[in-house]
Design a protein around this motif. Structure first.
Motif, PDB file in Angstrom:
ATOM      1  N   GLU A  45     -40.682 -60.157  18.947  1.00  0.00           N
ATOM      2  CA  GLU A  45     -40.295 -59.153  17.949  1.00  0.00           C
ATOM      3  C   GLU A  45     -39.911 -59.765  16.602  1.00  0.00           C
ATOM      4  OE1 GLU A  45     -37.309 -56.494  19.419  1.00  0.00           O
ATOM      5  OE2 GLU A  45     -38.664 -55.586  20.854  1.00  0.00           O
ATOM      6  N   GLN A  46     -40.204 -61.011  16.389  1.00  0.00           N
ATOM      7  CA  GLN A  46     -39.941 -61.726  15.143  1.00  0.00           C
ATOM      8  C   GLN A  46     -38.469 -61.784  14.744  1.00  0.00           C
ATOM      9  OE1 GLN A  46     -42.967 -59.727  15.393  1.00  0.00           O
ATOM     10  NE2 GLN A  46     -43.534 -61.755  16.099  1.00  0.00           N
ATOM     11  N   ARG A  63     -32.196 -60.457  19.582  1.00  0.00           N
ATOM     12  CA  ARG A  63     -32.568 -59.044  19.522  1.00  0.00           C
ATOM     13  C   ARG A  63     -32.750 -58.430  20.902  1.00  0.00           C
ATOM     14  NH1 ARG A  63     -36.999 -57.787  15.468  1.00  0.00           N
ATOM     15  NH2 ARG A  63     -35.238 -58.132  14.110  1.00  0.00           N
ATOM     16  N   HIS A  64     -33.452 -59.089  21.798  1.00  0.00           N
ATOM     17  CA  HIS A  64     -33.772 -58.443  23.066  1.00  0.00           C
ATOM     18  C   HIS A  64     -33.336 -59.227  24.290  1.00  0.00           C
ATOM     19  CE1 HIS A  64     -37.187 -61.176  23.351  1.00  0.00           C
ATOM     20  NE2 HIS A  64     -37.574 -60.781  22.155  1.00  0.00           N
ATOM     21  N   ALA A  65     -32.661 -60.344  24.110  1.00  0.00           N
ATOM     22  CA  ALA A  65     -32.051 -61.129  25.182  1.00  0.00           C
ATOM     23  C   ALA A  65     -33.036 -61.813  26.125  1.00  0.00           C
ATOM     24  CB  ALA A  65     -31.045 -60.298  25.972  1.00  0.00           C
ATOM     25  N   ALA A  66     -34.321 -61.759  25.831  1.00  0.00           N
ATOM     26  CA  ALA A  66     -35.253 -62.585  26.597  1.00  0.00           C
ATOM     27  C   ALA A  66     -34.978 -64.029  26.207  1.00  0.00           C
ATOM     28  CB  ALA A  66     -36.697 -62.217  26.270  1.00  0.00           C
ATOM     29  N   SER A  67     -35.361 -64.955  27.069  1.00  0.00           N
ATOM     30  CA  SER A  67     -35.092 -66.350  26.751  1.00  0.00           C
ATOM     31  C   SER A  67     -36.367 -67.176  26.849  1.00  0.00           C
ATOM     32  CB  SER A  67     -34.023 -66.908  27.691  1.00  0.00           C
ATOM     33  OG  SER A  67     -34.499 -66.954  29.025  1.00  0.00           O
ATOM     34  N   TRP A  79     -41.327 -60.200  30.125  1.00  0.00           N
ATOM     35  CA  TRP A  79     -41.475 -59.918  28.702  1.00  0.00           C
ATOM     36  C   TRP A  79     -42.900 -60.201  28.264  1.00  0.00           C
ATOM     37  CZ3 TRP A  79     -37.730 -57.490  26.107  1.00  0.00           C
ATOM     38  CH2 TRP A  79     -36.465 -57.489  26.673  1.00  0.00           C
ATOM     39  N   PRO A  80     -43.531 -59.249  27.569  1.00  0.00           N
ATOM     40  CA  PRO A  80     -44.923 -59.431  27.128  1.00  0.00           C
ATOM     41  C   PRO A  80     -44.988 -60.226  25.821  1.00  0.00           C
ATOM     42  CG  PRO A  80     -44.165 -57.263  26.497  1.00  0.00           C
ATOM     43  CD  PRO A  80     -43.024 -57.922  27.246  1.00  0.00           C
ATOM     44  N   SER A  81     -45.056 -61.529  25.938  1.00  0.00           N
ATOM     45  CA  SER A  81     -45.079 -62.349  24.737  1.00  0.00           C
ATOM     46  C   SER A  81     -45.813 -63.653  25.004  1.00  0.00           C
ATOM     47  CB  SER A  81     -43.646 -62.660  24.299  1.00  0.00           C
ATOM     48  OG  SER A  81     -43.653 -63.527  23.191  1.00  0.00           O
ATOM     49  N   ARG A  82     -46.398 -64.172  23.954  1.00  0.00           N
ATOM     50  CA  ARG A  82     -46.960 -65.513  24.054  1.00  0.00           C
ATOM     51  C   ARG A  82     -45.795 -66.498  24.102  1.00  0.00           C
ATOM     52  NH1 ARG A  82     -45.893 -68.049  19.476  1.00  0.00           N
ATOM     53  NH2 ARG A  82     -45.921 -66.940  17.504  1.00  0.00           N
TER      54      ARG A  82
END
Length: 108
Positions: A45-46, A63-67, A79-82
């Motif tokens: 999410e930049q 922002r979203h607490a993913a690590s 989490w859907p991210s590269r």
């Protein structure tokens, strides 16, 4: 081409330091006795990862607490991210150096 970007003592005392290498915004992180360089913005999410927090070798997005794993760049499950881009570093003569060629290379 290796570039000095931060004094080691500064990185150790601050834990997360912002840097700009050949026009690219990065952060340096001191974790478990290692200097890690990575992109500054969360690839999901930049959000500004310089505002995140560390737990071991994981950097948590503010922002979203993913690590992100600071060894491989992988994001936490679900989490859907590269992956987070991690750049080669070395420590020499009290300075943290970054491989500027890797910073400017296209992502794989």
């Amino acid at each position: 081409m290796w570039m000095p970007v931060c004094g080691l003592s500064r990185l150790i005392s601050q834990t997360i330091v912002c840097a700009r290498v050949t026009g690219v915004d990065l952060i340096l992180v001191w974790t478990e006795g290692h200097a890690v360089a990575c992109e500054r913005l969360c690839p999901h999410e930049q959000a500004d990862l310089a505002l995140g927090h560390l737990s071991g070798r994981r950097l948590f997005c503010p922002r979203h607490a993913a690590s992100f794993d600071l060894r491989k760049g992988t994001i936490s499950h679900g989490w859907p991210s590269r992956p987070l881009r991690i750049y080669p570093t070395r420590i020499d003569d009290g300075q943290v150096w970054i491989d500027a060629t890797a910073v400017n290379s296209p992502a794989i």
